[in-house]
Motif scaffolding. Structure first.
Motif, short mmCIF file in Angstrom:
data_model
loop_
_atom_site.label_atom_id
_atom_site.label_comp_id
_atom_site.label_asym_id
_atom_site.label_seq_id
_atom_site.Cartn_x
_atom_site.Cartn_y
_atom_site.Cartn_z
N LEU A 51 0.82 -1.21 0.00
CA LEU A 51 0.00 0.00 0.00
C LEU A 51 0.86 1.26 0.00
CD1 LEU A 51 -2.89 -1.09 2.36
CD2 LEU A 51 -2.92 -0.88 -0.13
N PHE A 52 2.06 1.18 0.59
CA PHE A 52 2.98 2.31 0.54
C PHE A 52 3.42 2.57 -0.90
CE2 PHE A 52 7.26 4.15 0.66
CZ PHE A 52 6.99 5.32 1.36
N ASN A 53 3.57 1.52 -1.69
CA ASN A 53 3.93 1.68 -3.09
C ASN A 53 2.86 2.47 -3.84
OD1 ASN A 53 5.26 1.42 -5.51
ND2 ASN A 53 4.52 -0.64 -5.91
N VAL A 54 1.61 2.19 -3.57
CA VAL A 54 0.51 2.94 -4.22
C VAL A 54 0.52 4.39 -3.74
CG1 VAL A 54 -1.99 3.09 -4.50
CG2 VAL A 54 -0.87 0.87 -4.47
N LEU A 55 0.70 4.60 -2.46
CA LEU A 55 0.75 5.95 -1.91
C LEU A 55 1.91 6.74 -2.51
CD1 LEU A 55 -0.28 8.01 0.24
CD2 LEU A 55 1.47 7.05 1.74
N TRP A 56 3.07 6.12 -2.62
CA TRP A 56 4.24 6.79 -3.16
C TRP A 56 4.04 7.12 -4.64
CZ3 TRP A 56 7.93 9.18 -0.74
CH2 TRP A 56 9.04 9.61 -1.46
N SER A 57 3.44 6.22 -5.37
CA SER A 57 3.17 6.45 -6.78
C SER A 57 2.22 7.63 -6.96
CB SER A 57 2.59 5.19 -7.42
OG SER A 57 2.29 5.39 -8.76
N TYR A 58 1.24 7.75 -6.08
CA TYR A 58 0.31 8.87 -6.14
C TYR A 58 1.00 10.17 -5.72
CZ TYR A 58 -3.91 11.63 -5.58
OH TYR A 58 -4.87 12.61 -5.70
N ARG A 59 1.82 10.09 -4.68
CA ARG A 59 2.50 11.29 -4.17
C ARG A 59 3.49 11.86 -5.17
NH1 ARG A 59 3.79 14.48 -0.04
NH2 ARG A 59 5.94 14.75 0.61
N THR A 60 4.22 11.02 -5.89
CA THR A 60 5.17 11.49 -6.89
C THR A 60 4.49 12.02 -8.14
OG1 THR A 60 5.45 9.27 -7.80
CG2 THR A 60 7.01 9.97 -6.11
N GLY A 61 3.22 11.75 -8.30
CA GLY A 61 2.47 12.29 -9.42
C GLY A 61 2.28 11.30 -10.55
N GLU A 62 2.91 10.15 -10.47
CA GLU A 62 2.79 9.16 -11.54
C GLU A 62 1.36 8.63 -11.64
OE1 GLU A 62 5.41 5.31 -12.88
OE2 GLU A 62 5.05 5.63 -10.75
N LEU A 63 0.83 8.17 -10.54
CA LEU A 63 -0.54 7.65 -10.53
C LEU A 63 -1.55 8.77 -10.68
CD1 LEU A 63 -2.34 5.17 -10.21
CD2 LEU A 63 -2.23 5.51 -7.74
N ARG A 64 -1.27 9.91 -10.11
CA ARG A 64 -2.18 11.06 -10.21
C ARG A 64 -2.35 11.47 -11.68
NH1 ARG A 64 0.17 15.56 -7.04
NH2 ARG A 64 -0.13 14.07 -5.36
N GLN A 65 -1.26 11.48 -12.44
CA GLN A 65 -1.34 11.85 -13.85
C GLN A 65 -2.16 10.84 -14.64
OE1 GLN A 65 -0.19 14.66 -15.21
NE2 GLN A 65 -1.15 14.05 -17.12
N VAL A 66 -1.98 9.56 -14.34
CA VAL A 66 -2.75 8.52 -15.03
C VAL A 66 -4.24 8.67 -14.72
CG1 VAL A 66 -3.17 6.04 -15.14
CG2 VAL A 66 -0.84 6.91 -15.18
N LEU A 67 -4.57 8.93 -13.46
CA LEU A 67 -5.97 9.10 -13.08
C LEU A 67 -6.58 10.33 -13.74
CD1 LEU A 67 -5.83 8.13 -9.30
CD2 LEU A 67 -6.74 6.78 -11.18
N GLN A 68 -5.82 11.42 -13.84
CA GLN A 68 -6.34 12.62 -14.50
C GLN A 68 -6.56 12.37 -15.99
OE1 GLN A 68 -3.51 15.66 -13.54
NE2 GLN A 68 -4.42 16.08 -11.54
N ASP A 69 -5.62 11.67 -16.63
CA ASP A 69 -5.79 11.34 -18.05
C ASP A 69 -7.01 10.45 -18.26
OD1 ASP A 69 -3.55 12.82 -18.60
OD2 ASP A 69 -2.22 11.08 -18.79
N TRP A 70 -7.22 9.53 -17.34
CA TRP A 70 -8.35 8.62 -17.43
C TRP A 70 -9.67 9.38 -17.30
CZ3 TRP A 70 -9.96 4.58 -13.26
CH2 TRP A 70 -10.84 3.66 -13.82
N ARG A 71 -9.71 10.33 -16.35
CA ARG A 71 -10.92 11.14 -16.17
C ARG A 71 -11.20 12.01 -17.39
NH1 ARG A 71 -9.27 12.77 -10.18
NH2 ARG A 71 -9.97 10.88 -9.12
#
Length: 85
Positions: A51-71
């Motif tokens: 779960l820390f891996n998911v949190l870190w991916s979101y915090r660095t912006g990697e996952l956040r960018q993917v979620l924004q592109d998806w939206r």
């Protein structure tokens, strides 16, 4: 982009299953024995790492960018569907 989604999905799955095992250990009463305590510590540690891996991916912006592109893709699909009718 797919790699980030698949990695995050697997990490979330393993993390949630680990937390469910810890809850099961407590609910079944096995936590009062040494084996139950050790298993609870192990699964909580594994769940924490994943779960820390998911949190870190979101915090660095990697996952956040993917979620924004998806939206954005979902919004454009829905707006195109609205224009057709």
């Amino acid at each position: 982009m797919r790699e980030v989604i698949i990695e995050s999905a697997i990490c979330i799955l393993v993390g949630v299953v680990s937390l469910a095992v810890a809850v099961w250990i407590v609910a079944s009463g096995s936590i009062v024995y040494l084996d139950g305590i050790a298993l609870a510590i192990i699964v909580l540690t594994i769940g924490g790492f994943f779960l820390f891996n998911v949190l870190w991916s979101y915090r660095t912006g990697e996952l956040r960018q993917v979620l924004q592109d998806w939206r954005k893709a979902e919004d454009s699909k829905s707006s195109q569907r609205d224009l057709k009718f």
